[in-house]
Structure formats: structure tokens, C-alpha cells
Design a protein around this motif. Structure first.
Motif, PDB file in Angstrom:
ATOM      1  N   ARG A  32      48.070  27.370  40.519  1.00 37.96           N
ATOM      2  CA  ARG A  32      48.757  26.221  40.245  1.00 37.96           C
ATOM      3  C   ARG A  32      48.661  25.178  39.898  1.00 37.96           C
ATOM      4  NH1 ARG A  32      51.690  22.122  41.772  1.00 37.96           N
ATOM      5  NH2 ARG A  32      54.134  21.977  42.700  1.00 37.96           N
ATOM      6  N   TYR A  33      49.353  25.701  38.396  1.00 35.28           N
ATOM      7  CA  TYR A  33      49.126  24.548  36.934  1.00 35.28           C
ATOM      8  C   TYR A  33      49.639  23.923  36.781  1.00 35.28           C
ATOM      9  CZ  TYR A  33      47.132  23.893  31.999  1.00 35.28           C
ATOM     10  OH  TYR A  33      46.826  22.658  31.449  1.00 35.28           O
ATOM     11  N   GLY A  34      49.094  22.181  36.775  1.00 39.18           N
ATOM     12  CA  GLY A  34      50.072  21.176  35.690  1.00 39.18           C
ATOM     13  C   GLY A  34      51.425  21.136  36.689  1.00 39.18           C
ATOM     14  N   GLY A  35      52.562  20.705  36.893  1.00 37.97           N
ATOM     15  CA  GLY A  35      53.272  19.940  36.989  1.00 37.97           C
ATOM     16  C   GLY A  35      53.011  18.403  37.605  1.00 37.97           C
ATOM     17  N   GLY A  36      52.001  17.952  36.933  1.00 35.49           N
ATOM     18  CA  GLY A  36      52.103  16.504  36.929  1.00 35.49           C
ATOM     19  C   GLY A  36      50.942  16.242  38.414  1.00 35.49           C
ATOM     20  N   GLN A  37      50.400  17.727  38.649  1.00 37.02           N
ATOM     21  CA  GLN A  37      49.150  17.379  39.569  1.00 37.02           C
ATOM     22  C   GLN A  37      48.421  18.108  39.353  1.00 37.02           C
ATOM     23  OE1 GLN A  37      50.399  16.405  42.373  1.00 37.02           O
ATOM     24  NE2 GLN A  37      52.345  15.236  41.709  1.00 37.02           N
ATOM     25  N   PRO A  38      47.214  18.318  40.257  1.00 33.91           N
ATOM     26  CA  PRO A  38      46.027  18.786  40.076  1.00 33.91           C
ATOM     27  C   PRO A  38      46.088  20.338  40.471  1.00 33.91           C
ATOM     28  CG  PRO A  38      45.322  16.600  41.690  1.00 33.91           C
ATOM     29  CD  PRO A  38      46.816  17.315  40.939  1.00 33.91           C
ATOM     30  N   ASN A  39      45.765  21.203  39.389  1.00 32.80           N
ATOM     31  CA  ASN A  39      45.373  22.063  39.762  1.00 32.80           C
ATOM     32  C   ASN A  39      44.661  22.974  40.352  1.00 32.80           C
ATOM     33  OD1 ASN A  39      45.780  22.689  36.569  1.00 32.80           O
ATOM     34  ND2 ASN A  39      44.285  22.927  35.700  1.00 32.80           N
ATOM     35  N   GLN A  40      45.667  23.808  41.381  1.00 31.25           N
ATOM     36  CA  GLN A  40      45.076  24.213  42.390  1.00 31.25           C
ATOM     37  C   GLN A  40      44.409  25.420  42.685  1.00 31.25           C
ATOM     38  OE1 GLN A  40      47.869  23.517  45.440  1.00 31.25           O
ATOM     39  NE2 GLN A  40      48.428  22.088  44.951  1.00 31.25           N
ATOM     40  N   VAL A  41      43.574  26.460  42.426  1.00 23.72           N
ATOM     41  CA  VAL A  41      42.787  27.630  42.327  1.00 23.72           C
ATOM     42  C   VAL A  41      42.761  28.597  43.197  1.00 23.72           C
ATOM     43  CG1 VAL A  41      41.244  28.471  41.138  1.00 23.72           C
ATOM     44  CG2 VAL A  41      42.007  26.505  39.782  1.00 23.72           C
ATOM     45  N   ARG A  42      42.859  29.244  43.982  1.00 23.62           N
ATOM     46  CA  ARG A  42      42.656  29.982  44.685  1.00 23.62           C
ATOM     47  C   ARG A  42      41.631  31.499  44.141  1.00 23.62           C
ATOM     48  NH1 ARG A  42      46.560  31.868  50.084  1.00 23.62           N
ATOM     49  NH2 ARG A  42      45.164  33.177  51.206  1.00 23.62           N
ATOM     50  N   THR A  43      40.946  31.557  45.214  1.00 20.94           N
ATOM     51  CA  THR A  43      39.905  32.908  44.474  1.00 20.94           C
ATOM     52  C   THR A  43      39.942  34.153  45.425  1.00 20.94           C
ATOM     53  OG1 THR A  43      37.903  32.270  44.310  1.00 20.94           O
ATOM     54  CG2 THR A  43      39.336  31.676  42.147  1.00 20.94           C
ATOM     55  N   TRP A  44      39.595  35.023  44.829  1.00 22.45           N
ATOM     56  CA  TRP A  44      39.149  36.671  46.008  1.00 22.45           C
ATOM     57  C   TRP A  44      37.916  37.079  45.318  1.00 22.45           C
ATOM     58  CZ3 TRP A  44      44.097  34.991  45.303  1.00 22.45           C
ATOM     59  CH2 TRP A  44      44.528  34.528  46.202  1.00 22.45           C
ATOM     60  N   ILE A  45      37.050  37.985  46.499  1.00 22.65           N
ATOM     61  CA  ILE A  45      36.371  38.399  45.545  1.00 22.65           C
ATOM     62  C   ILE A  45      36.226  39.769  46.535  1.00 22.65           C
ATOM     63  CG2 ILE A  45      33.505  39.403  45.889  1.00 22.65           C
ATOM     64  CD1 ILE A  45      32.758  35.940  45.407  1.00 22.65           C
ATOM     65  N   ALA A  46      37.100  41.068  46.605  1.00 22.71           N
ATOM     66  CA  ALA A  46      36.759  42.189  46.941  1.00 22.71           C
ATOM     67  C   ALA A  46      35.698  43.656  47.412  1.00 22.71           C
ATOM     68  CB  ALA A  46      38.623  42.942  46.166  1.00 22.71           C
ATOM     69  N   ASP A  47      35.452  44.386  48.116  1.00 18.24           N
ATOM     70  CA  ASP A  47      35.041  45.362  47.904  1.00 18.24           C
ATOM     71  C   ASP A  47      35.288  46.742  47.436  1.00 18.24           C
ATOM     72  OD1 ASP A  47      33.563  47.632  48.445  1.00 18.24           O
ATOM     73  OD2 ASP A  47      33.051  46.964  50.373  1.00 18.24           O
ATOM     74  N   PRO A  48      35.674  47.038  46.502  1.00 14.26           N
ATOM     75  CA  PRO A  48      37.265  47.618  45.457  1.00 14.26           C
ATOM     76  C   PRO A  48      36.207  49.237  45.925  1.00 14.26           C
ATOM     77  CG  PRO A  48      35.192  47.796  44.256  1.00 14.26           C
ATOM     78  CD  PRO A  48      34.603  46.220  45.243  1.00 14.26           C
ATOM     79  N   GLY A  49      35.434  49.522  47.140  1.00 15.00           N
ATOM     80  CA  GLY A  49      35.345  51.029  47.999  1.00 15.00           C
ATOM     81  C   GLY A  49      35.217  51.856  46.325  1.00 15.00           C
ATOM     82  N   VAL A  50      34.369  51.358  45.633  1.00 14.86           N
ATOM     83  CA  VAL A  50      34.382  52.672  44.591  1.00 14.86           C
ATOM     84  C   VAL A  50      33.084  51.890  43.554  1.00 14.86           C
ATOM     85  CG1 VAL A  50      35.996  53.703  44.088  1.00 14.86           C
ATOM     86  CG2 VAL A  50      35.766  52.045  42.630  1.00 14.86           C
ATOM     87  N   GLU A  51      31.935  52.718  43.333  1.00 13.99           N
ATOM     88  CA  GLU A  51      30.964  51.903  42.420  1.00 13.99           C
ATOM     89  C   GLU A  51      31.594  50.974  41.102  1.00 13.99           C
ATOM     90  OE1 GLU A  51      27.793  52.463  42.696  1.00 13.99           O
ATOM     91  OE2 GLU A  51      27.769  53.062  44.582  1.00 13.99           O
TER      92      GLU A  51
END
Length: 243
Positions: A32-51
Motif C-alpha cells: 500500500r503505497y503513498g496516499g499521505g501515509q507510510p508505505n505498508q509492505v506485506r511479503t510472503w515466501i512460498a515453498d513452490p513444490g518444485v525445484e
């Protein structure tokens, strides 16, 4: 007030490869970027199930073992990503995705693969693609059009290229700079700007296809150029689930 005064929603993925229909998500970010507020960053790491091939590891740094250790089941991750995007998009914020057909097709394919209701089945996002926008307003500028190139040109910080969170923030920054440099964009309704990009992307890809077709040694690459935006449609129903 224009749409640039409100938040932008950034989305980015790092993956196992370069085919959005068959490769898998390794990391992802929703911002969630801008709009007069600090950026909010949400991240994920997935096990893709493949090499994870070595070529992909060189790009984003995750080996198969690292993703299995740090990552969560891919289906759960995909469901959370879609839910996070739907929540923000349904507030009326535009969805910023650099090279949208890759990341959004990847997400749609992963949703089908894991039995998750997809973003486009759940919502109607208005997409902004800084690569398409930049190419339209500055068609003949020499140099590359990768995110790093656009950040350099528009003077936008990119803290760590190929980190999904940093890339999503930077793509939003570039989009904001493009729109405010070309003020007619800020006055264009998001629905209209989305539809214009459909045509601009098709024209740009047609030009790329023509370039490959008439360049010795690159003729075969013309066959791989797709003009679909912001999604590459599946060849048949269920094809992504089978991949």
C-alpha cells in the motif's frame, strides 16, 4: 483530488522461471503505497513444490532448500496474496504491476492450480503497468525498459532489485512519477486508463514482434511475443491446474 493523491497498490513476484503459465511463485509482495501515509509492505515466501533452477536462484537468491525451509505451502500463500489484493483493490485503489501480464498471469495460474478463487474472479482491478505507460509517453527513448532502467530514468530509489517488496514499492514510485510528469494521466479516470493500456500494450508488442521478424538471428523470437494485457488467457479451461 486525482487518483495519484490516493494510495497505489503494488504487486510483485519472484519465481522459479520465466513462464508465467507453468512456473511457480517463490516470493511475493503486496504494497500500500503513498496516499499521505507510510508505505505498508506485506511479503510472503512460498515453498513452490518444485525445484528452483540455478538460473532463478541467481536472480532472487532463493535455492530449493531455502524456499522449503523458510516458505509456507504455496496454496496458503496464494490464497493470502489474493485476499490482500482484493481487500485493497475493492477500496478503489489502482493495482500497479511492472510487466503485468507476467505477474498477474502467474498469480491467476497459481490460484487455479491450488483451488483458490482468483483475483480477477473476485474483483475488478484497474491495473497500471509502468512499462506500458513509459513506452507510450516516451516511445523512442534509447536504453532498456527494465524496472532498474525506469527507476534510474525517473529518479526513483530501488533498494534491492529482485526483492519483491522493493520492486513493488519502486514500481509504484515510477508510476507516480510518470503520471505527475504527464498530468493528463492524473485527470484520466482509472477505468479509461486501464482500457487505453490494453491497446497501447498490443501496439507495443506488435512493434516488438515486427522488430524480431526483420532482425537476422531473432526471427524465431517473433513467435513468442504476446499482445495480451494485463493477463495472458489460458489456452483451454483448466490448463493452469494441469501445469
Amino acid at each position: 483530488m486525482t487518483w495519484t493523491d490516493k494510495p497505489l497498490v503494488g504487486f510483485d513476484v519472484e519465481t522459479t522461471g520465466v513462464d508465467p503459465e507453468t512456473d511457480r511463485i517463490v516470493t511475493a509482495a503486496v504494497v500500500r503505497y503513498g496516499g499521505g501515509q507510510p508505505n505498508q509492505v506485506r511479503t510472503w515466501i512460498a515453498d513452490p513444490g518444485v525445484e528452483i533452477p540455478a538460473e532463478a536462484t541467481k536472480v532472487h537468491g532463493f535455492t530449493t532448500e531455502a524456499a522449503r525451509t523458510a516458505g509456507r505451502p504455496a496454496g496458503a500463500v496464494v490464497g493470502e496474496i489474493v485476499a490482500a489484493l482484493v481487500e485493497l483493490v475493492d477500496e478503489g485503489f489502482p493495482l500497479v504491476v511492472m510487466n503485468a501480464p507476467f505477474d498477474l498471469t502467474m498469480l491467476e495460474a497459481e490460484a487455479e492450480r491450488h483451488g483458490v478463487e482468483s483475483l480477477f474472479a473476485s474483483s475488478v482491478p484497474m491495473v497500471l503497468d509502468p512499462r506500458v505507460l513509459d513506452k507510450h509517453v516516451d516511445q523512442y527513448r534509447p536504453g532498456g525498459r527494465r524496472l532498474e532502467d525506469l527507476c534510474r530514468h525517473y529518479v526513483v530509489p530501488l533498494d534491492a532489485a529482485h526483492d519483491s517488496g522493493a520492486d513493488a514499492v519502486a514500481a509504484c514510485g515510477v508510476t507516480w512519477k510518470i503520471a505527475n510528469r504527464h498530468r493528463w494521466m492524473t485527470r484520466t479516470p482509472l477505468e479509461e486508463l486501464h482500457e487505453r493500456q490494453v491497446y497501447w500494450a498490443a501496439e507495443q508488442q506488435a512493434g516488438l514482434r515486427d522488430y524480431f521478424a526483420r532482425t537476422p538471428g531473432k526471427e524465431h523470437r517473433a513467435l513468442t511475443v504476446r499482445g495480451d494485457w494485463p493477463l495472458i488467457p489460458p489456452m483451454r479451461p483448466g490448463v493452469w491446474a494441469d501445469a
